[in-house]
Motif scaffolding. Structure first.
Motif, PDB file in Angstrom:
ATOM      1  N   THR A  27       0.841  -1.188   0.000  1.00 33.42           N
ATOM      2  CA  THR A  27       0.000   0.000   0.000  1.00 33.42           C
ATOM      3  C   THR A  27       0.879   1.241   0.000  1.00 33.42           C
ATOM      4  OG1 THR A  27      -0.163  -0.092   2.401  1.00 33.42           O
ATOM      5  CG2 THR A  27      -1.965  -1.079   1.163  1.00 33.42           C
ATOM      6  N   GLU A  28       0.348   2.291  -0.576  1.00 29.79           N
ATOM      7  CA  GLU A  28       1.078   3.552  -0.683  1.00 29.79           C
ATOM      8  C   GLU A  28       0.153   4.689  -0.283  1.00 29.79           C
ATOM      9  OE1 GLU A  28       2.649   4.963  -4.657  1.00 29.79           O
ATOM     10  OE2 GLU A  28       4.243   3.595  -4.037  1.00 29.79           O
ATOM     11  N   GLU A  29       0.686   5.617   0.474  1.00 31.77           N
ATOM     12  CA  GLU A  29      -0.093   6.792   0.857  1.00 31.77           C
ATOM     13  C   GLU A  29      -0.298   7.701  -0.348  1.00 31.77           C
ATOM     14  OE1 GLU A  29       2.069   8.820   3.916  1.00 31.77           O
ATOM     15  OE2 GLU A  29       1.400   7.443   5.471  1.00 31.77           O
ATOM     16  N   ILE A  30      -1.436   8.389  -0.354  1.00 28.29           N
ATOM     17  CA  ILE A  30      -1.695   9.438  -1.337  1.00 28.29           C
ATOM     18  C   ILE A  30      -1.709  10.741  -0.556  1.00 28.29           C
ATOM     19  CG2 ILE A  30      -3.334  10.383  -3.000  1.00 28.29           C
ATOM     20  CD1 ILE A  30      -4.453   7.474  -3.234  1.00 28.29           C
ATOM     21  N   ARG A  31      -0.882  11.681  -0.980  1.00 29.84           N
ATOM     22  CA  ARG A  31      -0.787  12.958  -0.270  1.00 29.84           C
ATOM     23  C   ARG A  31      -1.262  14.096  -1.168  1.00 29.84           C
ATOM     24  NH1 ARG A  31       1.162  12.971   4.756  1.00 29.84           N
ATOM     25  NH2 ARG A  31       2.127  11.024   5.413  1.00 29.84           N
ATOM     26  N   ALA A  32      -1.920  15.073  -0.545  1.00 34.01           N
ATOM     27  CA  ALA A  32      -2.373  16.266  -1.265  1.00 34.01           C
ATOM     28  C   ALA A  32      -1.169  17.164  -1.522  1.00 34.01           C
ATOM     29  CB  ALA A  32      -3.424  16.997  -0.435  1.00 34.01           C
ATOM     30  N   ALA A  33      -1.367  18.147  -2.361  1.00 34.65           N
ATOM     31  CA  ALA A  33      -0.282  19.080  -2.716  1.00 34.65           C
ATOM     32  C   ALA A  33       0.325  19.724  -1.472  1.00 34.65           C
ATOM     33  CB  ALA A  33      -0.807  20.144  -3.664  1.00 34.65           C
TER      34      ALA A  33
END
Length: 177
Positions: free
Chosen positions: A40-46
């Motif tokens: 799994t991989e985190e998704i980060r906002a700008a």
């Protein structure tokens, strides 16, 4: 793969951000054999805050399965869950690894993932196989997770800043064919 019935099943646990996924990726880079499964991989906002998670199959393919913008009925904390995305990519990757008799990587057995009955079944099938398993598992107590941790055929290792580096070599050696 192994006729002796002896197999390695290692569960890595630890606090969020302790380096479990990074450790798995580093171990896999050291191994000569093929493997399957997912991480799994985190998704980060700008601006840097975490807004979701995606599942990435080691043999190719990925899907977002948890996101703050999902309005799905299945939720964990601030995240809406798309369990069908987890099943299409993550569960499929586990099943393909079992079928191909490869080292099975499962990152992560956590509160979001275990909301899927199909995922729980795939985890049990992988652990019931004679194949080696390298997985990460949620640190805190939940019934399904406690059941996996208490299996007599698994080794539970807590990943911490003071043992991460040493574990790369130890686990690479343990899983090297």
């Amino acid at each position: 793969m192994r006729s002796s019935g002896v197999s390695q099943r290692v569960l890595l646990t630890g606090r969020p951000g302790s380096g479990k996924t990074t450790l798995i990726k580093r171990v896999l880079n050291e191994l000569p054999q093929r493997f399957g499964g997912f991480y799994t991989e985190e998704i980060r906002a700008a601006h840097g805050s975490r807004v979701g998670f995606k599942v990435v199959a080691l043999e190719g393919g990925e899907a977002v399965f948890a996101h703050v913008d999902f309005t799905t009925p299945a939720r964990v904390g601030k995240y809406g869950l798309d369990l069908s995305a987890l099943e299409a990519v993550g569960v499929n990757a586990i099943r393909e690894a079992v079928q191909a008799e490869r080292l099975i990587v499962i990152d992560e057995i956590g509160p979001m993932e275990i909301r899927s009955a199909i995922f729980r079944e795939a985890v049990n099938d992988a652990l019931d196989s004679e194949l080696p398993v390298l997985a990460t598992i949620f640190l805190r107590s939940l019934p399904f997770i406690d059941g996996i941790k208490s299996r007599p055929d698994v080794e539970l290792i807590e990943v911490r800043p003071d043992n991460r580096e040493r574990l790369v070599g130890q686990l690479s050696e343990k899983f090297r064919i």
